[in-house]
Structures are given as structure tokens and as C-alpha cells.
Enzyme design. Structure first.
Site, PDB file in Angstrom:
ATOM      1  N   SER A 143      41.304  45.848  38.468  1.00 40.34           N
ATOM      2  CA  SER A 143      40.459  46.838  37.811  1.00 40.34           C
ATOM      3  C   SER A 143      39.558  47.453  38.860  1.00 40.34           C
ATOM      4  O   SER A 143      39.282  46.835  39.900  1.00 40.34           O
ATOM      5  CB  SER A 143      39.609  46.166  36.715  1.00 40.34           C
ATOM      6  OG  SER A 143      38.578  47.024  36.260  1.00 40.34           O
ATOM      7  N   TYR A 156      33.244  39.900  34.057  1.00 39.94           N
ATOM      8  CA  TYR A 156      34.519  40.615  34.186  1.00 39.94           C
ATOM      9  C   TYR A 156      34.747  41.048  35.629  1.00 39.94           C
ATOM     10  O   TYR A 156      35.846  40.890  36.177  1.00 39.94           O
ATOM     11  CB  TYR A 156      34.536  41.816  33.248  1.00 39.94           C
ATOM     12  CG  TYR A 156      35.835  42.571  33.252  1.00 39.94           C
ATOM     13  CD1 TYR A 156      37.016  41.958  32.832  1.00 39.94           C
ATOM     14  CD2 TYR A 156      35.893  43.901  33.671  1.00 39.94           C
ATOM     15  CE1 TYR A 156      38.225  42.656  32.830  1.00 39.94           C
ATOM     16  CE2 TYR A 156      37.086  44.600  33.665  1.00 39.94           C
ATOM     17  CZ  TYR A 156      38.252  43.969  33.245  1.00 39.94           C
ATOM     18  OH  TYR A 156      39.455  44.662  33.247  1.00 39.94           O
TER      19      TYR A 156
END
Length: 258
Positions: A143, A156
Site C-alpha cells: 500500500s 495499518y
């Protein structure tokens, strides 16, 4: 019973997290590209539904219910799989948006177990078959959060940075072997479940993430990138592909029309 994927005429691609979103779109796209696709995720009914869609288009698909955080289950899956040329690690997710002072360590642990340890365990289990194929490819979906921290995203970002480090280190360690290691790092992708899971089922908060954003990425955009990367000539490795919608210049620089 062994998982037979149609003999040597078809290359086999394993896709984790294939019951929905980016994983399902990637499985469909790789099947269209001529791979025999093995779809894995925890939700057996959803997997079977995606597999049926692929077969209806003339593709080859084999659903297999698998929790990537269960090492014994991963080992059993690898033992049953006859061959593997491509592994696409998509299983992951974000859970919670609390800042560090209020964050639940359980959420952080869950994200690390799925995004990092799950990827590690499946990659370890399938590496012998990938290398034995003479032309293996491992794809890790990280990501843009791998590289940029933001408030409420500590757990995250940490997990996806772990996935990034896994890919980068494996590429170094596999140098000289017939194995490519590809990392794809998407920015804002509008899927049906990612933000909903992150906001613990709160639809209004999940929808607000994409409100007013003209043209966020969708699952098919990432699937196209995966299929392109794995279909490059064998001597070409796409080390890292960062992709964002045009409306997103950085992790927290997003153009909105409303």
C-alpha cells in the site's frame, strides 16, 4: 487429494484473499490471461461464487478455503497443490482508525498476522514449487501506507511496511534463482469491504472516505496492474509499482469536488 490445475499446458496462479475486492478481480483477470487460478480465502461460499463466474467465462478456477494465518492449514494447502508458477498475496486489511493513544493492540496484532505473517507463511510454503517451475513470480500487495504514515493509520502503516520489507528482502535473497518478486502499492482503492471493515461496519463513515473523490481506483485497476506485471518477459522484474488515482497526490492530499 491433490489440487490438479489442468496439466502442464496451463500455468497456475494462486491468489489469496480472492473472495472479493482486489483478490476476486485479480483472479478473474489472471484467468482471462490464461492462468489456471487457485482462489483462496476463508469464505468458501464467496470463493465458489467467484470461481463459477470465472468458469462461465471459459476460465479455469479452483476454490480452496484457507486462512493464511493458520500455518498448519497453509502447509496442508501447499502439499496438495501440484504446481505453482505465480503467487499473488492479496489477503490483508485494515482494522480500526484509532490514534496510537487509544488503539487496541489486538487490532494491530490482527493486521500484522494477516498482512505480514500470512504473506510470509504462504510464500514460504509455495516457494519450492515456484522455484521448481523454473519461472516463478511472487506478488506482494502492499500500500502507499507502506511509505507514508498518517493519523489513525499507525497499525495499518506498520503492517504494510512489514509487507514492503518482506518483498524487498525476498528479492535480495532470491537473486540468482528463477524467481521474480513484485510489489504493487496502491493508494485509494474503492472496494466494497475495505473501509467498511476498517470502520467496523459503519457504512456512513466508510462511504465518507471516498465522498467527492472523482475517480478513485477500483479493484479492476489493481488487477490489471498485477496481470501486466506477471506477464512481462521472464527477465523483467517489476520491483515496485506505486499506483494512485489522479485525485490523490499523496496519502493525505486528495482532491474532492464536494
Amino acid at each position: 487429494m491433490a489440487i490438479s490445475t489442468g496439466g502442464p499446458q496451463l500455468r497456475t496462479a494462486v491468489v489469496t484473499g480472492a473472495s472479493g475486492g482486489i483478490g476476486a478481480a485479480t483472479a478473474r483477470e489472471l484467468a482471462r490471461a490464461g492462468f489456471a487460478v487457485v482462489l483462496t480465502a476463508r469464505r468458501a461460499e464467496r470463493l465458489e461464487s467467484v470461481a463459477k463466474e470465472i468458469r462461465a467465462e471459459g476460465g479455469t478456477a479452483h476454490p480452496y478455503a484457507l486462512d493464511v494465518t493458520d500455518p498448519e492449514a497453509v502447509t496442508a494447502f501447499a502439499e496438495r497443490l501440484e504446481r505453482c508458477e505465480v503467487l499473488v498475496n492479496i489477503a490483508g486489511g485494515a482494522f480500526g482508525v484509532e490514534e496510537i493513544a487509544q488503539a487496541d493492540p489486538g487490532d494491530w496484532r490482527h493486521m500484522y498476522e494477516v498482512n505480514v505473517l500470512g504473506t510470509l507463511q504462504v510464500t514460504q510454503a509455495l516457494m519450492p514449487k515456484l522455484v521448481a517451475s523454473g519461472d516463478g513470480t511472487v506478488v506482494v500487495l502492499s500500500s502507499t501506507a507502506s511509505f507514508t504514515c498518517y493519523e489513525g493509520g499507525g497499525g495499518y502503516s506498520a503492517a504494510k511496511h512489514g509487507a514492503h520489507v518482506l518483498a524487498e528482502t525476498l528479492r535480495l535473497e532470491a537473486c540468482g534463482q528463477p524467481l521474480r518478486v513484485v510489489e504493487i502499492a496502491p493508494g485509494m482503492v474503492h472496494t466494497e469491504e475495505f473501509s467498511l471493515n476498517r470502520y467496523r461496519g459503519d457504512t456512513s463513515k466508510a462511504d465518507a472516505v471516498y465522498a467527492g473523490v472523482p475517480g478513485p481506483l477500483v479493484a479492476q485497476d489493481v488487477a490489471d496492474a498485477v496481470a501486466w506485471a506477471v506477464s512481462r518477459p521472464s527477465h523483467v522484474n517489476i520491483d515496485l509499482l506505486v499506483m494512485r488515482p489522479r485525485a490523490q497526490a499523496a496519502q493525505h492530499k486528495v482532491h474532492r469536488t464536494t
